[in-house]
Design a protein around this motif. Structure first.
Motif, PDB file in Angstrom:
ATOM      1  N   ASN A 113       0.828  -1.210   0.000  1.00 60.82           N
ATOM      2  CA  ASN A 113       0.000   0.000   0.000  1.00 60.82           C
ATOM      3  C   ASN A 113       0.859   1.255   0.000  1.00 60.82           C
ATOM      4  N   VAL A 114       1.941   1.223   0.772  1.00 63.31           N
ATOM      5  CA  VAL A 114       2.829   2.383   0.832  1.00 63.31           C
ATOM      6  C   VAL A 114       3.614   2.532  -0.464  1.00 63.31           C
ATOM      7  N   GLU A 115       3.928   1.432  -1.106  1.00 62.41           N
ATOM      8  CA  GLU A 115       4.694   1.460  -2.358  1.00 62.41           C
ATOM      9  C   GLU A 115       3.896   2.014  -3.536  1.00 62.41           C
ATOM     10  N   ALA A 131      12.121   2.702   0.156  1.00 58.68           N
ATOM     11  CA  ALA A 131      11.431   3.922   0.572  1.00 58.68           C
ATOM     12  C   ALA A 131      10.210   3.604   1.421  1.00 58.68           C
ATOM     13  N   ALA A 132       9.454   2.568   1.045  1.00 60.77           N
ATOM     14  CA  ALA A 132       8.259   2.193   1.790  1.00 60.77           C
ATOM     15  C   ALA A 132       8.622   1.650   3.173  1.00 60.77           C
ATOM     16  N   THR A 133       9.686   0.864   3.235  1.00 62.78           N
ATOM     17  CA  THR A 133      10.131   0.326   4.516  1.00 62.78           C
ATOM     18  C   THR A 133      10.562   1.453   5.446  1.00 62.78           C
ATOM     19  N   GLU A 134      11.291   2.415   4.915  1.00 66.99           N
ATOM     20  CA  GLU A 134      11.731   3.564   5.717  1.00 66.99           C
ATOM     21  C   GLU A 134      10.536   4.374   6.204  1.00 66.99           C
ATOM     22  N   ALA A 167       6.173   8.410   1.704  1.00 66.04           N
ATOM     23  CA  ALA A 167       7.090   7.632   0.879  1.00 66.04           C
ATOM     24  C   ALA A 167       7.629   8.411  -0.313  1.00 66.04           C
ATOM     25  N   GLY A 168       6.833   9.313  -0.843  1.00 65.08           N
ATOM     26  CA  GLY A 168       7.275  10.091  -1.995  1.00 65.08           C
ATOM     27  C   GLY A 168       8.128  11.285  -1.641  1.00 65.08           C
TER      28      GLY A 168
END
Length: 239
Positions: A113-115, A131-134, A167-168
């Motif tokens: 979902n974050v990706e 990026a999503a994990t962070e 994330a972006g």
């Protein structure tokens, strides 16, 4: 304008912004020639009764709506001069959105979902994953990355939505009633997350809320009535 809000370093600058809907006797003036500056790194709450124009102001700032008149500069660029595609790029690269409804895909992991927004930005799989994990780690949910929304509480789902907005790597987070679906305890946890992101990451946050105790987390309160800014004052959180 709040004390100390200098126009020279405004990231967001509205001048004479009006938004009309309908025509003739049915015409509604949702915004009535408002002026507003928001500096980089501020945490601003916008409040007001139903129909005050606070959501319309948020939509104009987020390039989801176009004003009928007035000027809107984002980081020195006149938004009215941008094409529809350019406004979409501004949203995609500079703005992150959080809504009252979490808007998560139900049978998709928190991580995916974050990706999702990063797919539309053309990021490769490894870059998206990192990026999503962070972003999930920043909201304290990296340990729940592979859980579906049905396995998460309402507060955790909203944290995933915040991570998706982060994330972006946006310059501004626009939060529209981000605690509207949560109880008092979970609302406080979400506001703690937003406050920490503002303090630690320097994120500019503009939040619409009808809850005074949530607005108290911001540094500045803007109160709207009938499409106009009635008050613009610092809160106890102001530096």
């Amino acid at each position: 304008m709040a004390e100390g809000a200098e126009t020279s370093d405004a990231l967001i600058r509205l001048r004479g912004i009006s938004r009309l809907y309908g025509t003739g006797e049915a015409q509604v003036k949702a915004l009535d020639a408002i002026d507003l500056d928001i500096r980089r790194g501020e945490f601003v709450a916008i409040m007001g009764p139903s129909g005050s124009g606070k959501s319309t102001a948020m939509n104009v700032i987020g390039c989801l709506d176009v004003p009928t008149s007035g000027t809107y500069h984002f980081n020195g660029v006149e938004v009215a001069h941008l094409t529809q595609d350019q406004r979409a790029l501004l949203r995609r690269h500079y703005l992150g959105f959080i809504f009252q409804g979490y808007n998560l895909l139900p049978r998709t992991s928190a991580l995916h979902n974050v990706e999702l927004p990063l797919i539309y930005k053309g990021h490769g799989r490894a870059e998206r994953h990192a990026a999503a994990t962070e972003a999930l780690a920043k909201v304290g949910l990296d340990h729940r990355a592979h859980h579906d929304p049905s396995e998460l509480s309402g507060g955790q789902q909203q944290r995933v939505a915040i991570a998706r907005a982060l994330a972006g790597n946006p310059q501004v987070i626009l939060a529209d009633e981000p605690t509207g679906n949560l109880d008092t305890k979970l609302s406080g946890e979400i506001m703690d997350v937003l406050q920490k992101l503002n303090a630690d990451e320097g994120l500019t946050i503009v939040m619409v809320t009808h809850e005074a105790d949530m607005a108290a987390f911001a540094q500045r309160l803007i109160w709207m009535v009938d499409g106009r800014i009635e008050r613009d004052t610092p809160t106890s959180k102001a530096a």
